[in-house]
Structures are given as C-alpha cells and as structure tokens.
Design an enzyme around this catalytic site. Structure first.
Site: not given
Ligand code: NCD
Length: 328
Positions: A83, A55-56, A135, A105
């Site tokens: 690597k 999603r993100t 987040h 991320r």
């Molecule tokens: C979350 C995350 O990656 O922190 N998901 C997200 O970004 N939509 C929560 C999760 O992984 O459970």
C-alpha cells in the site's frame, strides 16, 4: 563481536573463524534427538523479507526456532508495503513491538545498512541479501561448506582456507553472493578467480581481491571448489549475452567440464539453480555438488550468527543433561 551483520567485508578473520567454529558446535545440536536450545528464549526475531526467498528465509526461521526465539515472519507481499508504506514506518512498527533482531532481505542495496544506522529501531540487524550488494550469511555458509569438504570437520580453522583455489562462475555483475564470497574468502586467505562474460563483470572488478578469466576451461583443473552463479534475469534491464544456449555453451558447467576438475574438488551453488542454464542436471545431481549440504549448513551458520550477535549466554550448546536441568 559486532552488533549488526551488514557486509562480509566487515568481518575480521577472527570474527569469521569464531562464527565458523560456533556453527560447527551448532551443527552437533542437529544430530541430537531434540534439536532445540534455550539460548534465545524470550527474544523476538523478525524476518523482514521484501524480496522472494526460499532457502534463506526457511533456514533463518529454522535457526531462530532451534534457538527458542519468538519468530515473526513478515513478507512485503500481503503487507502494508504494497500500500506504499516506507521502510521507516515498517521499522517503527516493529520497534513498537519490541523486537530484538531483524533479519532483512531487500531489493535495494544499502537497505539493511540504512536500518542499522537509523534511530528508527534499536534491534540487531542481519542482512539476508540486499540488491546486488551483500549476502554475508551466504558467504559464511559457503566457507563452512568448503572447510568441511576441503579441510575436514575438526580442522579448527585459523588459516585453513589459506591457499585454497575457489572459482566463481557466472553473473558476477548482479550477484551479492559473489561480492560477499570474494570478501570473506579473501579474509580467510583463499585465492579467488571470477569467470564471466565481460558484460557480466562489474566496473572496477580489477580492484577486487580476485583474478578474472573469460575462459572456464582453463581454470577448472586448478580449482578446489567451483561455485556456479545464477543468471539474475530479474535484475537485468538489457541483453547481456546473445542467447541462453550460447551462455551455457561458454559458461555452463556440464559433466564433461566437471571431469576436468581435480578429484577432490566440489561444485557449489547458492540456489536457486536454473538447470540447463548455468549447470546441467547431471552435475547438479552428482555427489560432488554440495547444493543441499549448503542449505543444511546454512541453519548451523545462522544459529551461530544469531547467537553471537545477540550475545547469548555462556555456553552456546549446553550438554543435553544440563539442558534438561535448565528446562525444569
Ligand atoms: C541467492 C540470492 O538470493 O542472493 N540465493 C540465496 O540466497 N540462496 C542467489 C540467487 O538468487 O541466485
């Protein structure tokens, strides 16, 4: 507006309200036949993903493309990171390409902060999830969803999540979503309750601006929104509860429990959901569950964040006529 977005705790109430209001304008663009704005034309944004994401990642990419940015996608798998290349070397490679913003991320808490405060790179840094830390854009899209569902679209924020009772249930210990939500909801004046087994609550949780309960059934009737959190198996190196069945029985949301919530209350989940674990399929698929809406709202909120941090031009969303003029 600040230059980087590392933590939801860095946002003042005014910053948060400005982002949510701008996101509301961005959402209107999604209703137009042509969903693109020229705002970030000529700017380059890199999506730097060292950890898995559906999603993100997709929603940042959609947001960047809707703002006409040039988008580079980088995933650690298949890159020189496998690597052994360091974050510093990766960042310097990006700097050499002249990127304006990095959406990162990373599995290590603090990686986006390290990048933003380093002299490795001069770009704006947006945290798309770092370890168990933060987040922030997730918290913003969650607040945006709550505002729409619980207050109405044209509320014109200000103090409108003030006094709303939001309950977060599940693996708070490993959840950056929980940390970001607690920070932002507190800033916006909401009242937050955390529900989890004692083993899945962090040390020092008593100092967080939130109530703590071990009994989901006692808080449901007093909640305007119930946000279910995934049990983050990938971050667990020990047994935190006896069995999955036991966990679902005590902390899972099923139809019977959902019926205890007030009629207007919504069920939220950041995704990915583990059906049968923290949420049953009937609850996940019910009208009261906002999981798909949260994803759609994520695009508008991320457009707003990119626009505001990259100091876009005067009007975020010029009228269609003005846009035609400009694109001649
Ligand atoms: C979350 C995350 O990656 O922190 N998901 C997200 O970004 N939509 C929560 C999760 O992984 O459970």
């Amino acid at each position: 507006m600040m230059r980087h977005l590392i933590s939801a705790a860095d946002l003042t109430r005014d910053d948060a309200v400005l982002i949510l209001d701008t996101a509301e304008e961005m959402a209107r663009v999604a209703d137009r036949p042509i969903k693109k704005l020229p705002t970030l034309r000529g700017r380059t944004v890199v999506n730097l993903f060292f950890e898995d994401s559906t999603r993100t990642r997709i929603s940042f990419e959609a947001a960047e493309k809707r703002l006409s940015a040039d988008v580079i996608n980088f995933t650690a798998k298949g890159s020189s990171v496998s690597k052994g290349e360091s974050l510093k070397d990766t960042a310097q490679t990006l700097e050499a390409m002249g990127v304006d913003a990095v959406v990162i991320r990373h599995g290590a808490s603090g990686a986006p902060y390290r990048l933003a405060t380093s002299d490795w790179i001069d770009a704006t840094v947006i945290n798309a999830g770092d370890g168990t830390h933060q987040h922030p854009t997730q918290a913003l899209l969650d607040a945006f969803t709550m505002r729409r569902r619980l207050v109405g679209r044209d509320a014109g924020l200000g103090r409108d999540l003030e006094g709303k009772r939001i309950t977060l249930v599940g693996d708070v210990l490993h959840s950056r979503v929980a940390r970001s939500n607690v920070d932002l909801l507190h800033t916006l004046g909401a009242e937050v309750t955390l529900v989890a087994p004692p083993t899945l609550l962090p040390i020092g949780v008593e100092h967080w601006p939130a109530h703590v309960s071990y009994d989901i059934d006692s808080v449901l009737a007093k909640s305007d929104a119930v946000m279910m959190l995934r049990v983050q198996r990938e971050r667990m190196n020990a047994a935190f509860f006896p069995t999955e069945r036991e966990y679902s029985r005590r902390y899972g949301l099923n139809g019977e429990r959902m019926a205890k919530m007030p009629e207007h209350a919504v069920v939220m989940h950041p995704g990915p959901m583990v059906r049968g674990m923290e949420i049953t399929a009937d609850v996940a698929d019910s009208d009261r569950c906002t999981v798909v809406e949260q994803v759609a709202n994520g695009v508008s909120v991320r457009m707003a964040v990119l626009y505001l941090l990259l100091g876009g031009n005067e009007s975020a969303t010029p009228a269609p006529a003005a846009r035609t003029e400009e694109s001649k």
